[in-house]
Design a protein around this motif. Structure first.
Motif, PDB file in Angstrom:
ATOM      1  N   ALA A  74      38.136  32.976  31.286  1.00  0.00           N
ATOM      2  CA  ALA A  74      38.846  32.030  32.148  1.00  0.00           C
ATOM      3  C   ALA A  74      40.348  32.274  32.193  1.00  0.00           C
ATOM      4  O   ALA A  74      41.021  31.869  33.140  1.00  0.00           O
ATOM      5  N   ASN A  75      40.898  32.957  31.188  1.00  0.00           N
ATOM      6  CA  ASN A  75      42.360  33.080  31.094  1.00  0.00           C
ATOM      7  C   ASN A  75      42.940  34.215  31.926  1.00  0.00           C
ATOM      8  O   ASN A  75      44.133  34.487  31.853  1.00  0.00           O
ATOM      9  N   CYS A  76      42.133  34.916  32.707  1.00  0.00           N
ATOM     10  CA  CYS A  76      42.694  36.018  33.487  1.00  0.00           C
ATOM     11  C   CYS A  76      42.480  35.854  34.990  1.00  0.00           C
ATOM     12  O   CYS A  76      42.891  36.711  35.760  1.00  0.00           O
ATOM     13  N   GLN A  77      41.869  34.756  35.405  1.00  0.00           N
ATOM     14  CA  GLN A  77      41.512  34.595  36.816  1.00  0.00           C
ATOM     15  C   GLN A  77      42.726  34.510  37.735  1.00  0.00           C
ATOM     16  O   GLN A  77      42.653  34.886  38.904  1.00  0.00           O
ATOM     17  N   HIS A  78      43.837  34.010  37.208  1.00  0.00           N
ATOM     18  CA  HIS A  78      45.022  33.793  38.051  1.00  0.00           C
ATOM     19  C   HIS A  78      46.090  34.865  37.859  1.00  0.00           C
ATOM     20  O   HIS A  78      47.207  34.719  38.361  1.00  0.00           O
ATOM     21  N   ASP A  79      45.748  35.924  37.146  1.00  0.00           N
ATOM     22  CA  ASP A  79      46.686  37.040  37.008  1.00  0.00           C
ATOM     23  C   ASP A  79      46.908  37.704  38.364  1.00  0.00           C
ATOM     24  O   ASP A  79      46.082  37.603  39.271  1.00  0.00           O
ATOM     25  N   ALA A  80      48.014  38.405  38.472  1.00  0.00           N
ATOM     26  CA  ALA A  80      48.279  39.188  39.684  1.00  0.00           C
ATOM     27  C   ALA A  80      47.741  40.607  39.511  1.00  0.00           C
ATOM     28  O   ALA A  80      47.628  41.106  38.390  1.00  0.00           O
ATOM     29  N   LEU A  81      47.367  41.233  40.614  1.00  0.00           N
ATOM     30  CA  LEU A  81      47.038  42.656  40.630  1.00  0.00           C
ATOM     31  C   LEU A  81      48.132  43.369  41.411  1.00  0.00           C
ATOM     32  O   LEU A  81      48.288  43.142  42.609  1.00  0.00           O
ATOM     33  N   LEU A  82      48.888  44.212  40.725  1.00  0.00           N
ATOM     34  CA  LEU A  82      50.045  44.859  41.335  1.00  0.00           C
ATOM     35  C   LEU A  82      50.030  46.348  41.026  1.00  0.00           C
ATOM     36  O   LEU A  82      49.674  46.759  39.920  1.00  0.00           O
ATOM     37  N   THR A  83      50.437  47.152  41.996  1.00  0.00           N
ATOM     38  CA  THR A  83      50.590  48.578  41.738  1.00  0.00           C
ATOM     39  C   THR A  83      51.876  48.826  40.951  1.00  0.00           C
ATOM     40  O   THR A  83      52.795  47.993  40.933  1.00  0.00           O
ATOM     41  N   LEU A 138      27.141  38.041  40.878  1.00  0.00           N
ATOM     42  CA  LEU A 138      28.325  37.186  40.814  1.00  0.00           C
ATOM     43  C   LEU A 138      28.315  36.162  41.939  1.00  0.00           C
ATOM     44  O   LEU A 138      27.729  36.379  42.995  1.00  0.00           O
ATOM     45  N   LYS A 139      28.988  35.032  41.704  1.00  0.00           N
ATOM     46  CA  LYS A 139      29.100  34.001  42.725  1.00  0.00           C
ATOM     47  C   LYS A 139      29.929  34.525  43.896  1.00  0.00           C
ATOM     48  O   LYS A 139      30.932  35.220  43.699  1.00  0.00           O
ATOM     49  N   LEU A 140      29.537  34.141  45.100  1.00  0.00           N
ATOM     50  CA  LEU A 140      30.175  34.682  46.297  1.00  0.00           C
ATOM     51  C   LEU A 140      31.543  34.046  46.572  1.00  0.00           C
ATOM     52  O   LEU A 140      32.384  34.654  47.239  1.00  0.00           O
ATOM     53  N   GLU A 141      31.777  32.847  46.042  1.00  0.00           N
ATOM     54  CA  GLU A 141      32.997  32.108  46.396  1.00  0.00           C
ATOM     55  C   GLU A 141      34.297  32.874  46.122  1.00  0.00           C
ATOM     56  O   GLU A 141      35.191  32.896  46.989  1.00  0.00           O
ATOM     57  N   PRO A 142      34.456  33.517  44.960  1.00  0.00           N
ATOM     58  CA  PRO A 142      35.713  34.268  44.747  1.00  0.00           C
ATOM     59  C   PRO A 142      35.920  35.376  45.775  1.00  0.00           C
ATOM     60  O   PRO A 142      37.048  35.607  46.230  1.00  0.00           O
ATOM     61  N   GLU A 176      40.613  47.144  47.162  1.00  0.00           N
ATOM     62  CA  GLU A 176      41.506  46.101  46.655  1.00  0.00           C
ATOM     63  C   GLU A 176      40.871  44.721  46.759  1.00  0.00           C
ATOM     64  O   GLU A 176      41.053  43.873  45.878  1.00  0.00           O
ATOM     65  N   ILE A 177      40.131  44.483  47.831  1.00  0.00           N
ATOM     66  CA  ILE A 177      39.425  43.206  47.968  1.00  0.00           C
ATOM     67  C   ILE A 177      38.438  43.029  46.820  1.00  0.00           C
ATOM     68  O   ILE A 177      38.364  41.963  46.186  1.00  0.00           O
ATOM     69  N   VAL A 178      37.660  44.066  46.536  1.00  0.00           N
ATOM     70  CA  VAL A 178      36.687  44.000  45.453  1.00  0.00           C
ATOM     71  C   VAL A 178      37.388  43.779  44.113  1.00  0.00           C
ATOM     72  O   VAL A 178      36.956  42.944  43.300  1.00  0.00           O
ATOM     73  N   ALA A 179      38.484  44.505  43.859  1.00  0.00           N
ATOM     74  CA  ALA A 179      39.214  44.361  42.598  1.00  0.00           C
ATOM     75  C   ALA A 179      39.738  42.936  42.422  1.00  0.00           C
ATOM     76  O   ALA A 179      39.609  42.339  41.346  1.00  0.00           O
ATOM     77  N   LYS A 180      40.316  42.390  43.471  1.00  0.00           N
ATOM     78  CA  LYS A 180      40.859  41.029  43.381  1.00  0.00           C
ATOM     79  C   LYS A 180      39.750  40.002  43.160  1.00  0.00           C
ATOM     80  O   LYS A 180      39.923  39.039  42.400  1.00  0.00           O
ATOM     81  N   ALA A 181      38.616  40.206  43.807  1.00  0.00           N
ATOM     82  CA  ALA A 181      37.509  39.261  43.656  1.00  0.00           C
ATOM     83  C   ALA A 181      36.885  39.357  42.262  1.00  0.00           C
ATOM     84  O   ALA A 181      36.459  38.333  41.696  1.00  0.00           O
ATOM     85  N   ILE A 182      36.795  40.549  41.714  1.00  0.00           N
ATOM     86  CA  ILE A 182      36.286  40.703  40.349  1.00  0.00           C
ATOM     87  C   ILE A 182      37.227  40.010  39.363  1.00  0.00           C
ATOM     88  O   ILE A 182      36.792  39.325  38.431  1.00  0.00           O
ATOM     89  N   LYS A 183      38.533  40.166  39.599  1.00  0.00           N
ATOM     90  CA  LYS A 183      39.510  39.482  38.740  1.00  0.00           C
ATOM     91  C   LYS A 183      39.371  37.968  38.851  1.00  0.00           C
ATOM     92  O   LYS A 183      39.381  37.250  37.844  1.00  0.00           O
ATOM     93  N   LYS A 184      39.202  37.456  40.081  1.00  0.00           N
ATOM     94  CA  LYS A 184      39.025  36.014  40.277  1.00  0.00           C
ATOM     95  C   LYS A 184      37.721  35.519  39.667  1.00  0.00           C
ATOM     96  O   LYS A 184      37.575  34.326  39.385  1.00  0.00           O
ATOM     97  N   SER A 185      36.767  36.415  39.473  1.00  0.00           N
ATOM     98  CA  SER A 185      35.502  36.057  38.836  1.00  0.00           C
ATOM     99  C   SER A 185      35.618  36.004  37.321  1.00  0.00           C
ATOM    100  O   SER A 185      34.650  35.670  36.631  1.00  0.00           O
ATOM    101  N   VAL A 219      48.461  41.833  35.876  1.00  0.00           N
ATOM    102  CA  VAL A 219      49.720  41.370  35.302  1.00  0.00           C
ATOM    103  C   VAL A 219      49.686  39.848  35.179  1.00  0.00           C
ATOM    104  O   VAL A 219      49.469  39.140  36.171  1.00  0.00           O
ATOM    105  N   LYS A 220      49.919  39.353  33.978  1.00  0.00           N
ATOM    106  CA  LYS A 220      49.888  37.902  33.759  1.00  0.00           C
ATOM    107  C   LYS A 220      51.182  37.243  34.216  1.00  0.00           C
ATOM    108  O   LYS A 220      51.166  36.222  34.892  1.00  0.00           O
ATOM    109  N   GLU A 221      52.308  37.832  33.839  1.00  0.00           N
ATOM    110  CA  GLU A 221      53.597  37.269  34.242  1.00  0.00           C
ATOM    111  C   GLU A 221      54.682  38.338  34.117  1.00  0.00           C
ATOM    112  O   GLU A 221      54.532  39.313  33.378  1.00  0.00           O
TER     113      GLU A 221
END
Length: 592
Positions: A208-217, A159-163, A32-41, A389-391
């Motif tokens: 750039a338009n998907c970085q702030h989406d949520a990841l939800l089961t 990939l950049k490490l910051e996300p 899940e950490i990897v998935a969220k970081a890839i999404k933030k990237s 999920v965007k919204e």
């Protein structure tokens, strides 16, 4: 696309990371950490997991598919395998594509002759890191070896490490003392020279338009949908794959004010929910096949007393205990026919992230309008997968349907089960009116009093069954997804919608003259057949696609249309359909 104009499994434009190890090694949390970081990237992701029904041991993985466009299904093949244990290395090495890569922390790893041949044939690269030692050098503990490995993975991905740092800090926010050691382990892995490996060639760019989406089961979305539906009580006995709904509800009960109770058995779960709904409280239950078996007498009780009842049935392969941590869509017949006697019910099926949120809301409105049980089918592939999920904006107005058109003071005892054209009788809450009635499990007259008179019994039985006619008219038709004209139409339900959708996106772009579409059933019973009959009348080639052995939706549709599905694609090994399987099927079926 290749010059031939064909789409093959090689043209699936996504990358796949598989985090693998034993149960108990943090495979899911790291995944899940990897998935969220890839999404933030800046990438679109989909997370899929497999694990045995063991607390520790065995082999498990969390797979992250990512691309520059929305995806909602899993690939069969892997680009990078990050491995924490020997058993998982040997289990998942065959899943690597040609030129795939492995990062592992296994000392004295020995390959079998067959594995050496596979590595040579596919040109697989294997890199070893003494991750436990490196974690200690970074000021962490040996248990943080998995964090060193995902730091190395990030280096491999370029990939950049910051996300990734941001996600790790967020994940460990409740344990501030371990944040910096974990960050140091990340940096240690990211700073290594991976001499035996090559930087992953990601052929698509971040969005750039998907970085702030949520990841939800799917289960998280079902829980949020239940909250939006005004659920005030949740009763459950934990049973995979529905257990995490109980966890989400329990974690948020202070904010929602919901009564959340883990009960000793599923019989009590169902009866507490029926009691709560009788008193006017929207109550939800969730279980799996074996638990629903125990509930079925209570489902019949709800049918007879015309008490609304909503149950999430999280399917898994059976019979008996079966494959308790794997996926299946084989309990449709259970939902359709469970319970003794004949009474109206509604069966709906969650399919994707949107429907996980909306279907449960509609289920309560339908249950209360028609005063019937509503069974909501889910499956592990939806319940535990990570959707981007965007919204969440599809909030459906809550409709309680209490004694419509009547003031409580005008109600009479005989109104409760009054014979009506629609079969729906006035329902009111205890204490709202001086009128009293008996909520009787025996056959009864309009006021609930017991009767065994044949004419009265026939009239009441028929009244209840008439609800099905009006309910069918109330339900939406199945949705035709994709182009109106196509060379082939899949007919399906449940999570298969996601795999078919991803495969269609690929296939139809490459083969516009032989495009395919999907007739997708979300509201299954009572079945709507107009669109299906139109396709049959037009001699449209139909392929029934289901995650079960009997083609249960197909059998239901045959019973109502007499159409026999000659082409079927059925899968029942505990795994979902992978996107490659559908591409390969279309290549063979449409002669490419």
């Amino acid at each position: 696309m290749p010059n031939s104009g064909r789409v093959t499994v090689l043209d699936i434009k996504r990358q796949v990371i598989k985090i693998a190890g034993e149960s108990g090694q943090g495979v899911n949390s790291i995944g899940e950490i990897v998935a969220k970081a890839i999404k933030k990237s800046g990438f679109y992701t989909f997370g899929y997991r497999e694990y045995p029904s063991l607390i520790k041991g065995g082999h498990a993985f969390h797979q992250i598919d990512f691309a520059d466009h929305p995806i909602n299904s899993s690939s069969r093949a892997t680009d990078v395998l990050v491995c924490f244990s020997r058993v998982s290395f040997h289990a998942y090495l065959p899943t690597l594509r040609s030129y795939g890569q492995v990062i592992h922390m296994l000392t004295q790893l020995e390959l079998t002759d067959a594995e050496r041949q596979l590595v040579e044939k596919k040109k697989i690269k294997i890199g070893y890191l003494a991750a436990g030692d490196l974690a200690q050098e970074a000021g962490g503990k040996t248990i943080m070896a998995n964090v060193v490995l995902i730091g190395a993975l990030w280096k491999l991905m370029g990939l950049k490490l910051e996300p990734l740092e941001e996600v790790v800090r967020s994940e460990f926010a409740a344990k501030p003392e371990v944040i910096e050691p974990n960050i140091n382990c990340l940096k240690k892995g990211h700073g290594l020279k991976l001499k035996d490996l090559e930087t992953l060639k990601i052929t698509f760019k971040p969005q750039a338009n998907c970085q702030h989406d949520a990841l939800l089961t799917g289960n998280h979305l079902i829980a949020l949908g239940a909250m939006a539906a005004g659920v005030r009580a949740y009763f459950a006995y934990p049973m995979t794959p529905s257990s995490s709904i109980l966890s989400y509800m329990a974690d948020t009960y202070r904010e929602t004010g919901m009564l959340v109770k883990q009960i000793d058995d599923e019989i009590s779960v169902a009866q507490m929910a029926i009691g709560a709904m009788f008193m006017g409280t929207r109550a939800l239950v969730a279980t799996s096949g074996g638990g629903f078996d125990l509930m079925t007498e209570s489902v019949s009780l709800a049918g007879m007393t015309e008490t609304p009842f909503v149950c999430i049935l999280g399917q898994r392969p059976g019979p008996a205990t079966g494959l308790p941590t794997w996926t299946s869509a084989s309990d449709l017949n259970l939902a359709l026919y469970a319970g003794h006697g004949e009474f109206p019910r509604c069966v709906v099926a969650v399919s994707d992230s949107k429907s996980a949120y909306t279907v449960i809301q509609n289920a309560f409105n339908l249950a209360e309008k028609y005063q019937i049980p509503v069974i909501v089918l889910s499956e592990k592939q939806i319940a535990e997968s990570l959707f981007q999920v965007k919204e969440l904006k599809d909030n459906i107005p809550i409709e309680r349907y209490f004694a419509e058109g009547k003031e409580p003071t005008t109600l009479e005892s005989g109104d409760r089960y009054k014979i009506t054209k629609s079969g729906i009788s006035p329902r009111w809450l205890p204490g709202e009116s001086d009128a009293t009635f008996v909520a009787n499990s025996d056959e009864h007259a309009a006021d609930g009093s017991v009767t065994e008179d044949s004419e009265a019994a026939l009239a009441m039985y028929s009244k209840r069954l008439r609800k099905l006619e009006f309910l069918r008219d109330d339900l939406p038709e199945p949705v035709l997804v994709g182009p109106q004209k196509s060379a082939l139409t899949f007919v399906s339900w449940g999570s298969t919608r996601n795999t078919i959708g991803d495969a269609m996106d690929l296939w139809n772009k490459a083969h516009p003259k032989k495009s395919v579409n999907l007739l997708h059933y979300e509201y299954i019973y009572p079945p709507k057949t107009s669109k299906l009959l139109d396709l049959i009348a037009a001699a449209q080639p139909l392929v029934l696609l289901e995650n079960n052995a009997f083609g249960q939706l197909g059998a239901l549709l045959t019973a109502h249309t007499r159409y026999q599905f000659s082409d079927k694609l059925l899968k029942f090994d505990g795994r979902p359909f992978f996107v490659e399987e559908l591409i390969e099927y279309l290549e063979a079926k449409l002669k490419y």
